[in-house]
Enzyme design. Structure first.
Site, mmCIF file in Angstrom:
data_model
loop_
_atom_site.group_PDB
_atom_site.id
_atom_site.type_symbol
_atom_site.label_atom_id
_atom_site.label_comp_id
_atom_site.label_asym_id
_atom_site.label_seq_id
_atom_site.Cartn_x
_atom_site.Cartn_y
_atom_site.Cartn_z
ATOM 1 N N ARG A 76 -1.545 -41.588 2.326
ATOM 2 C CA ARG A 76 -2.740 -41.196 1.814
ATOM 3 C C ARG A 76 -3.252 -42.290 1.251
ATOM 4 O O ARG A 76 -2.695 -43.381 0.682
ATOM 5 C CB ARG A 76 -2.479 -40.082 0.582
ATOM 6 C CG ARG A 76 -1.849 -38.962 0.908
ATOM 7 C CD ARG A 76 -1.785 -38.003 -0.146
ATOM 8 N NE ARG A 76 -1.204 -36.815 0.003
ATOM 9 C CZ ARG A 76 -0.172 -36.269 -0.510
ATOM 10 N NH1 ARG A 76 0.106 -36.815 -1.781
ATOM 11 N NH2 ARG A 76 0.454 -35.169 -0.245
ATOM 12 N N GLN A 121 -6.716 -27.440 -0.484
ATOM 13 C CA GLN A 121 -7.502 -28.641 -0.144
ATOM 14 C C GLN A 121 -8.244 -28.653 -1.775
ATOM 15 O O GLN A 121 -7.673 -28.295 -2.819
ATOM 16 C CB GLN A 121 -8.395 -28.465 0.888
ATOM 17 C CG GLN A 121 -7.936 -28.541 2.191
ATOM 18 C CD GLN A 121 -7.259 -27.286 2.834
ATOM 19 O OE1 GLN A 121 -7.753 -26.271 2.407
ATOM 20 N NE2 GLN A 121 -6.134 -26.920 3.262
ATOM 21 N N ARG A 132 -17.716 -14.825 15.159
ATOM 22 C CA ARG A 132 -17.416 -13.292 15.597
ATOM 23 C C ARG A 132 -16.621 -12.845 16.862
ATOM 24 O O ARG A 132 -16.765 -12.155 17.319
ATOM 25 C CB ARG A 132 -18.691 -12.653 15.500
ATOM 26 C CG ARG A 132 -19.626 -12.595 14.167
ATOM 27 C CD ARG A 132 -21.116 -12.239 14.281
ATOM 28 N NE ARG A 132 -21.820 -13.291 14.803
ATOM 29 C CZ ARG A 132 -23.140 -13.043 15.181
ATOM 30 N NH1 ARG A 132 -23.504 -12.054 14.684
ATOM 31 N NH2 ARG A 132 -23.548 -14.186 15.968
ATOM 32 N N ASP A 149 -4.579 -32.569 -2.389
ATOM 33 C CA ASP A 149 -3.089 -32.978 -2.787
ATOM 34 C C ASP A 149 -3.199 -33.287 -4.333
ATOM 35 O O ASP A 149 -2.544 -34.349 -4.623
ATOM 36 C CB ASP A 149 -2.882 -34.354 -1.895
ATOM 37 C CG ASP A 149 -3.020 -34.012 -0.519
ATOM 38 O OD1 ASP A 149 -2.600 -33.188 -0.144
ATOM 39 O OD2 ASP A 149 -3.600 -34.882 0.269
ATOM 40 N N GLU A 150 -3.762 -32.465 -5.401
ATOM 41 C CA GLU A 150 -3.748 -32.763 -6.696
ATOM 42 C C GLU A 150 -2.548 -32.405 -7.106
ATOM 43 O O GLU A 150 -2.215 -32.652 -8.534
ATOM 44 C CB GLU A 150 -4.943 -32.185 -7.274
ATOM 45 C CG GLU A 150 -6.261 -32.655 -6.769
ATOM 46 C CD GLU A 150 -6.833 -31.671 -5.548
ATOM 47 O OE1 GLU A 150 -6.269 -30.859 -5.276
ATOM 48 O OE2 GLU A 150 -8.064 -32.110 -5.399
ATOM 49 N N LYS A 181 -1.232 -28.524 -6.712
ATOM 50 C CA LYS A 181 -1.621 -27.248 -7.010
ATOM 51 C C LYS A 181 -0.376 -26.419 -7.271
ATOM 52 O O LYS A 181 -0.099 -25.570 -7.830
ATOM 53 C CB LYS A 181 -2.906 -26.639 -6.177
ATOM 54 C CG LYS A 181 -4.175 -27.289 -6.285
ATOM 55 C CD LYS A 181 -5.237 -26.762 -5.247
ATOM 56 C CE LYS A 181 -4.905 -27.578 -3.925
ATOM 57 N NZ LYS A 181 -5.051 -28.885 -3.876
ATOM 58 N N GLY A 182 0.409 -26.703 -5.973
ATOM 59 C CA GLY A 182 1.429 -25.726 -5.836
ATOM 60 C C GLY A 182 2.495 -25.822 -7.033
ATOM 61 O O GLY A 182 2.804 -24.828 -7.597
ATOM 62 N N LYS A 189 0.130 -36.488 -12.489
ATOM 63 C CA LYS A 189 0.494 -37.845 -11.957
ATOM 64 C C LYS A 189 0.249 -39.134 -12.796
ATOM 65 O O LYS A 189 0.100 -40.108 -12.510
ATOM 66 C CB LYS A 189 0.215 -37.966 -10.541
ATOM 67 C CG LYS A 189 0.868 -36.930 -9.776
ATOM 68 C CD LYS A 189 0.561 -37.259 -7.929
ATOM 69 C CE LYS A 189 1.859 -37.688 -7.474
ATOM 70 N NZ LYS A 189 1.555 -37.937 -5.855
ATOM 71 N N GLY A 236 -0.180 -28.129 2.312
ATOM 72 C CA GLY A 236 1.303 -28.548 1.998
ATOM 73 C C GLY A 236 1.363 -28.431 0.539
ATOM 74 O O GLY A 236 0.905 -29.406 -0.214
ATOM 75 N N HIS A 237 1.707 -27.141 -0.104
ATOM 76 C CA HIS A 237 1.798 -27.110 -1.450
ATOM 77 C C HIS A 237 3.241 -27.243 -2.000
ATOM 78 O O HIS A 237 4.213 -26.514 -1.573
ATOM 79 C CB HIS A 237 1.262 -25.715 -1.965
ATOM 80 C CG HIS A 237 -0.307 -25.760 -2.004
ATOM 81 N ND1 HIS A 237 -0.938 -24.530 -2.069
ATOM 82 C CD2 HIS A 237 -1.040 -26.538 -1.569
ATOM 83 C CE1 HIS A 237 -2.348 -24.684 -2.068
ATOM 84 N NE2 HIS A 237 -2.262 -25.862 -1.499
ATOM 85 N N THR A 261 -5.896 -32.384 10.172
ATOM 86 C CA THR A 261 -4.212 -32.142 10.141
ATOM 87 C C THR A 261 -4.138 -31.610 11.663
ATOM 88 O O THR A 261 -2.576 -31.414 11.929
ATOM 89 C CB THR A 261 -3.853 -31.190 9.192
ATOM 90 O OG1 THR A 261 -4.495 -30.020 9.389
ATOM 91 C CG2 THR A 261 -4.126 -31.681 7.808
HETATM 92 P P1 IMP Z 1 -8.299 -30.131 8.838
HETATM 93 O O1 IMP Z 1 -8.716 -28.968 7.643
HETATM 94 O O2 IMP Z 1 -6.888 -29.840 9.274
HETATM 95 O O3 IMP Z 1 -9.334 -29.946 10.103
HETATM 96 O O4 IMP Z 1 -8.574 -31.430 8.148
HETATM 97 C C1 IMP Z 1 -10.191 -31.812 7.901
HETATM 98 C C2 IMP Z 1 -10.035 -33.032 6.826
HETATM 99 O O5 IMP Z 1 -9.225 -32.335 5.504
HETATM 100 C C3 IMP Z 1 -9.206 -34.195 7.024
HETATM 101 O O6 IMP Z 1 -9.367 -35.393 6.538
HETATM 102 C C4 IMP Z 1 -7.590 -33.674 6.587
HETATM 103 O O7 IMP Z 1 -6.845 -34.594 6.226
HETATM 104 C C5 IMP Z 1 -8.104 -33.143 5.338
HETATM 105 N N1 IMP Z 1 -7.179 -32.172 4.581
HETATM 106 C C6 IMP Z 1 -7.016 -30.849 5.252
HETATM 107 N N2 IMP Z 1 -6.084 -30.252 4.599
HETATM 108 C C7 IMP Z 1 -5.858 -30.884 3.385
HETATM 109 C C8 IMP Z 1 -4.904 -30.910 2.593
HETATM 110 O O8 IMP Z 1 -4.257 -30.011 2.111
HETATM 111 N N3 IMP Z 1 -4.865 -31.880 1.670
HETATM 112 C C9 IMP Z 1 -5.510 -33.134 1.884
HETATM 113 N N4 IMP Z 1 -6.359 -33.122 2.861
HETATM 114 C C10 IMP Z 1 -6.616 -32.192 3.670
#
Ligand code: IMP
Length: 423
Positions: free
Chosen positions: A305, A224, A143, A13-14, A16-17, A331, A40-41, A129
């Site tokens: 968050r 991520q 596999r 969530d830095e 990137k998008g 930000k 979610g970009h 998520t």
């Molecule tokens: P998963 O990848 O959906 O299984 O989530 C694993 C962990 O990564 C959880 O703590 C999520 O909140 C976090 N996470 C997954 N995708 C994102 C992202 O795009 N932004 C921030 N955290 C993420």
């Protein structure tokens, strides 16, 4: 060397998008290399906010091709929804979007497996998520997975049924049950598969190699962040892919020697969504203020968050793992109005961890050591030149840059394309 990388240095969530969209004019191809619709970009321009989950962030630029690489996992149902949303903007998606035949597919039962696993973990849940990411990567490395290329094969549904049955057996073995209607989910899934089939499916490693030979510039887009990396993140509270620079090589089939710039993107503070350790987390008023000012709600799940101060121990580690050559600070505007701003420069613990990122952040009693900086009152979100930034902001930024020994090349002061300062 024609490939640059952009990746997150914190827990995702830095922003990137926004930056990929901003940098896209300098590239011919934008290629996503890992993750799936857990991402979610967010991009904002012309007063409209767009959120992309699977589709690379260069999609709004008419001359750019966008590739979903082999390292990405695709949920056809979410992909179809993304396409339907983008169709409103009259983008020629069929010529601009390419998909690797080696990308793995998220099945409806992967999502149910994800939810069953999380519920069964109780308090120690990952905070996933629930997009089926973990189970899909498990089938990939186990596999058993189904790849995009498979859906063009005769009788691939047999493979689908077998995998589905296997999943159902596992789901049934969980004590806590989840309600679902597989028939409905399957109907939606196979409809979405037809949408997926309409796109250009390519042998993406050759497509990228040929593009490089013909002099095209490629930007590899991560999802991520480094601290969610399956190997180097805060395991087990991580995602299931390689979010770090090495992931661009395996997730696109690019050779390390072809990588040029590595853009590392970080927020001027820190956030984390989901469970897991977070040494600089602020529990209290300042944390709430930050969350409100930064609109810190997940763009995929809407979850709030967690917010905290900037953590240089974690950032140095992320820069080291990724070989970051340029930094992008996002930000900074969110910190306007704070009387005092803190930066964590080392961790103190009984085990004397000093400034190395520890093996297990959760088991150690980590006490972050802070340096305090005076804040600034001025709203900086309209500023478009470095000279106009408050002197307190400049000294905050200069300290970070010196400590990290890496130049900050871009400063973002708001979500819009226009709110970006080049240095
Ligand atoms: P998963 O990848 O959906 O299984 O989530 C694993 C962990 O990564 C959880 O703590 C999520 O909140 C976090 N996470 C997954 N995708 C994102 C992202 O795009 N932004 C921030 N955290 C993420």
């Amino acid at each position: 060397m024609s490939v640059d990388l952009i990746l997150g240095l914190q827990w995702g969530d830095e922003g990137k998008g926004k930056i990929v969209d901003f940098l896209t004019n300098s590239y011919e191809i934008i290629a996503r290399f890992q993750g799936g619709p857990n991402a979610g970009h967010t991009l904002e321009f012309d007063g409209i906010k767009h959120v992309l989950h699977t589709i690379p962030s260069g999609i709004f630029h008419s001359k750019v091709e966008n590739l979903i690489g082999n390292g990405v996992v695709i949920d056809p149902v979410i992909f179809k929804k993304e396409i339907e949303n983008l169709n409103k903007f009259k983008i020629d998606l069929y010529s601009k979007l390419l998909i690797s035949n080696k990308a793995h597919i998220i099945l409806p039962t992967h999502r149910i497996l994800d939810a069953s696993s999380e519920i069964s973990k109780g308090k120690s849940k990952i905070g996933s998520t629930l997009r089926g990411i973990g189970p899909t990567y498990m089938d990939k490395t186990g596999r058993n997975g189904i790849r995009v290329g498979d859906i063009f094969e005769k009788n691939w549904e047999i493979k689908y049924d077998l995998l589905c049955k296997k999943h159902i057996n596992i789901i049934n073995s969980y004590k806590k049950k989840i309600e679902f209607n597989l028939n409905e989910m399957n109907k939606e899934f196979f409809k979405a598969i037809e949408t997926l089939k309409q796109f250009k499916v390519v042998n993406s490693q050759f497509y990228l190699s040929n593009a490089q030979k013909s002099g095209k510039k490629i930007l590899a887009e991560g999802a991520q962040g480094t601290l969610l990396d399956i190997d180097f993140g805060t395991y087990p509270y991580v995602t299931s892919s390689t979010t770090t620079a090495a992931g661009a090589c395996t997730g696109l089939g690019i050779a390390p020697k072809d990588i040029n710039e590595v853009y590392g993107i970080f927020k001027a503070y820190t956030t984390r969504v989901g469970s897991g350790p977070f040494p600089t987390e602020i529990n209290g008023e300042d944390g709430e203020l930050m969350a409100k000012a930064g609109n810190e709600f997940g763009s995929t799940t809407g979850r709030a968050r967690r917010c905290g101060w900037l953590d240089l121990v974690a950032l140095k580690y992320a820069i080291q793992i990724n070989g970051v050559t340029q930094l992008i600070m996002m930000k900074g505007d969110v910190l306007s109005g704070f009387k005092k701003i803190k930066i964590c420069t080392s961790y103190d613990s009984e085990k004397k961890l000093a400034d190395e990122f520890p093996f297990n952040l959760s088991e150690n009693e980590i006490k972050p050591k802070y340096i305090e900086f005076p804040g600034w009152e001025k709203d900086i979100s309209d500023i478009n030149s470095e000279n106009e930034l408050p002197k307190e902001f400049i000294s905050y930024m200069n300290f970070i840059e010196e400590e990290l020994e890496t130049p900050i090349k871009i400063i973002s002061v708001g979500p819009d394309r226009k709110q970006t300062i080049f240095r």
